[in-house]
Design a protein around this motif. Structure first.
Motif, short mmCIF file in Angstrom:
data_model
loop_
_atom_site.label_atom_id
_atom_site.label_comp_id
_atom_site.label_asym_id
_atom_site.label_seq_id
_atom_site.Cartn_x
_atom_site.Cartn_y
_atom_site.Cartn_z
N SER A 1 0.82 -1.21 0.00
CA SER A 1 0.00 0.00 0.00
C SER A 1 0.86 1.26 0.00
O SER A 1 0.52 2.25 -0.66
CB SER A 1 -0.92 0.00 1.22
N ASN A 2 1.98 1.23 0.74
CA ASN A 2 2.84 2.41 0.85
C ASN A 2 3.81 2.55 -0.31
O ASN A 2 4.42 3.61 -0.48
CB ASN A 2 3.64 2.35 2.16
N SER A 3 3.96 1.48 -1.09
CA SER A 3 4.89 1.54 -2.23
C SER A 3 4.39 2.52 -3.28
O SER A 3 3.19 2.59 -3.56
CB SER A 3 5.04 0.15 -2.84
N ASP A 4 5.30 3.27 -3.87
CA ASP A 4 4.94 4.26 -4.88
C ASP A 4 4.30 3.57 -6.10
O ASP A 4 4.97 2.83 -6.82
CB ASP A 4 6.20 5.03 -5.31
N GLY A 5 3.01 3.80 -6.29
CA GLY A 5 2.32 3.20 -7.42
C GLY A 5 2.03 1.72 -7.25
O GLY A 5 1.69 1.04 -8.24
N GLY A 6 2.10 1.20 -6.02
CA GLY A 6 1.92 -0.23 -5.81
C GLY A 6 0.54 -0.72 -6.19
O GLY A 6 0.38 -1.66 -6.98
N ILE A 7 -0.49 -0.10 -5.64
CA ILE A 7 -1.87 -0.53 -5.93
C ILE A 7 -2.22 -0.27 -7.39
O ILE A 7 -2.84 -1.10 -8.05
CB ILE A 7 -2.86 0.18 -4.98
N LEU A 8 -1.79 0.88 -7.92
CA LEU A 8 -2.07 1.20 -9.32
C LEU A 8 -1.45 0.15 -10.25
O LEU A 8 -2.08 -0.29 -11.22
CB LEU A 8 -1.53 2.58 -9.67
N THR A 9 -0.23 -0.26 -9.97
CA THR A 9 0.45 -1.25 -10.80
C THR A 9 -0.29 -2.58 -10.77
O THR A 9 -0.41 -3.27 -11.80
CB THR A 9 1.90 -1.44 -10.34
N LEU A 10 -0.82 -2.96 -9.61
CA LEU A 10 -1.60 -4.19 -9.50
C LEU A 10 -2.91 -4.08 -10.27
O LEU A 10 -3.34 -5.03 -10.94
CB LEU A 10 -1.86 -4.52 -8.03
N VAL A 11 -3.56 -2.92 -10.19
CA VAL A 11 -4.79 -2.69 -10.94
C VAL A 11 -4.53 -2.78 -12.44
O VAL A 11 -5.30 -3.38 -13.20
CB VAL A 11 -5.41 -1.33 -10.57
N GLN A 12 -3.41 -2.19 -12.88
CA GLN A 12 -3.05 -2.26 -14.30
C GLN A 12 -2.78 -3.70 -14.73
O GLN A 12 -3.10 -4.08 -15.87
CB GLN A 12 -1.82 -1.39 -14.55
N THR A 13 -2.22 -4.50 -13.82
CA THR A 13 -1.97 -5.90 -14.14
C THR A 13 -3.28 -6.67 -14.25
O THR A 13 -3.42 -7.56 -15.10
CB THR A 13 -1.07 -6.54 -13.07
N VAL A 14 -4.25 -6.34 -13.39
CA VAL A 14 -5.57 -6.95 -13.50
C VAL A 14 -6.18 -6.65 -14.87
O VAL A 14 -6.83 -7.49 -15.48
CB VAL A 14 -6.50 -6.44 -12.37
N GLU A 15 -5.93 -5.46 -15.37
CA GLU A 15 -6.51 -5.05 -16.66
C GLU A 15 -5.77 -5.65 -17.85
O GLU A 15 -6.40 -6.05 -18.84
CB GLU A 15 -6.47 -3.52 -16.77
N ASP A 16 -4.46 -5.71 -17.78
CA ASP A 16 -3.65 -6.05 -18.97
C ASP A 16 -2.85 -7.33 -18.85
O ASP A 16 -2.15 -7.71 -19.79
CB ASP A 16 -2.68 -4.89 -19.28
N GLY A 17 -2.90 -8.00 -17.71
CA GLY A 17 -2.04 -9.15 -17.48
C GLY A 17 -2.49 -10.42 -18.16
O GLY A 17 -3.58 -10.49 -18.74
#
Length: 363
Positions: A239-255
């Motif tokens: 949660s505290n990582s820079d862009g952590g949640i966003l990167t996971l959301v992007q992976t859900v979309e494009d992975g």
């Protein structure tokens, strides 16, 4: 008569080939013997040169020939060279062992049985970047063999590989991720729930940001993040990582099917642990469309995880502000992309009905 002469010539040819093959095998055996003698009895310079020669020989050999090299008395003296105070000797032996282990399960097992893991782990602590990178590559290669995994884990490789993730070169980080991924599949009971230091989160997120979300490397990275998300410290780090949640959301979309399953698993773990803490950050990054898509075209496990996560997200103030029309448009758009315009209305209707039914079941 001519047939008999032809047969004799053919037999002579076969005999010549057999003789050539025997001569070639004899030369190889003689070469292997001389290499082993130089590695065991030679001075430092001779041993280094012998290791270099063996590296070249292994690189040019077929997998079967590489097995023959491993079956000879070459591996043990190379492992002993890993303990040499001379850095050139360590590098030469490392490179030779890497080539012997390449695409050869039997040699991987023999190298570990010869005691290579402790000196390799010591090399992971070195300031010498080249040796650290080679040692990481060696651990990666050896960890691919199933029987080696518990040995490598019990020797304490995990924490050192995490340190490589934090401070190593890009190539070393990539190799460390793959090694940790291999080790995480160890089925030994004491290692069935491998824990990873939350400090690994930041470099893993950075690597996931930079790679293609549908790649095999993204699958390995998200797999490790899912392991880390099993602890509260890990969830906080994500949660505290820079862009952590966003990167996971992007992976859900494009992975890929695999990486999306892991990514939604991480988000679900976070939201299940404390909805009040993680629900809003997940929604803020626009997770709903990707999750809705995943309920249609993900793996069975990913679909179930996406549905459970959507249920956890639905009661948030942000979702309440989303009108029914907005939600229907999102669902229809996803349905059209998945099933085509002709089937979009039917698919969208089914998805909306399933969402309503889940809502009623939980009231």
């Amino acid at each position: 008569m001519k047939q008999e002469e032809g047969r004799e010539e053919q037999e002579d040819g076969i005999g010549a080939l057999e003789t050539d093959s025997e001569t070639s095998n004899h030369r190889k055996q003689l070469l292997i013997f001389h290499l082993s003698q130089r590695l065991i009895h030679g001075d430092l310079h001779s041993r280094i040169e012998a290791a270099k020669d063996l590296r070249k020989l292994a690189r040019k050999s077929s997998p079967k020939s590489r097995s023959n090299l491993g079956a000879s008395s070459l591996i043990q003296p190379l492992v002993c060279m890993l303990l040499s105070p001379n850095l050139d000797a360590r590098e030469a032996s490392l490179l030779a062992l890497l080539n012997l282990a390449s695409r050869n399960e039997r040699n991987k097992i023999k190298i570990v049985a010869a005691g290579a893991i402790p000196p390799l782990l010591e090399l992971l602590k070195f300031q010498n970047l080249s040796l650290r990178e080679l040692a990481t590559a060696a651990i990666l290669t050896l960890s691919a063999a199933k029987s080696n995994k518990p040995v490598i884990l019990s020797a304490g490789a995990t924490s050192l590989l995490v340190q490589i993730l934090i401070s190593g070169s890009v190539q070393a980080k990539v190799d460390a991720v793959t090694a940790l991924y291999y080790l995480s599949s160890c089925t030994e009971s004491e290692n069935s729930s491998m824990m990873l230091d939350p400090r690994a989160v930041a470099p893993l997120i950075d690597l996931l940001k930079d790679c293609k979300k549908h790649s095999k490397f993204a699958e390995k990275t998200t797999s490790l993040l899912q392991i880390i998300s099993n602890s509260e410290e890990g969830r906080i780090a994500i949660s505290n990582s820079d862009g952590g949640i966003l990167t996971l959301v992007q992976t859900v979309e494009d992975g890929s099917l695999v990486s999306t399953e892991h990514a939604v698993g991480v988000l679900l773990s976070m939201c299940q642990s404390c909805r009040a803490t993680y629900r809003e950050p997940i929604l803020k990054e626009g997770a709903i469309p990707g999750l809705l898509r995943l309920t249609v075209e993900g793996t069975t496990e990913a679909q179930e995880r996406a549905r459970r996560l959507l249920d956890l997200l639905r009661d948030s103030p942000q979702e309440k502000r989303m009108s029914s029309a907005d939600l229907e448009r999102i669902v229809y758009k996803i349905a059209a992309e998945v099933d085509g315009i002709g089937q979009a209305a039917e698919t969208a209707k089914r998805l909306m009905q399933e969402m309503v039914q889940r809502r009623l079941n939980t009231v």
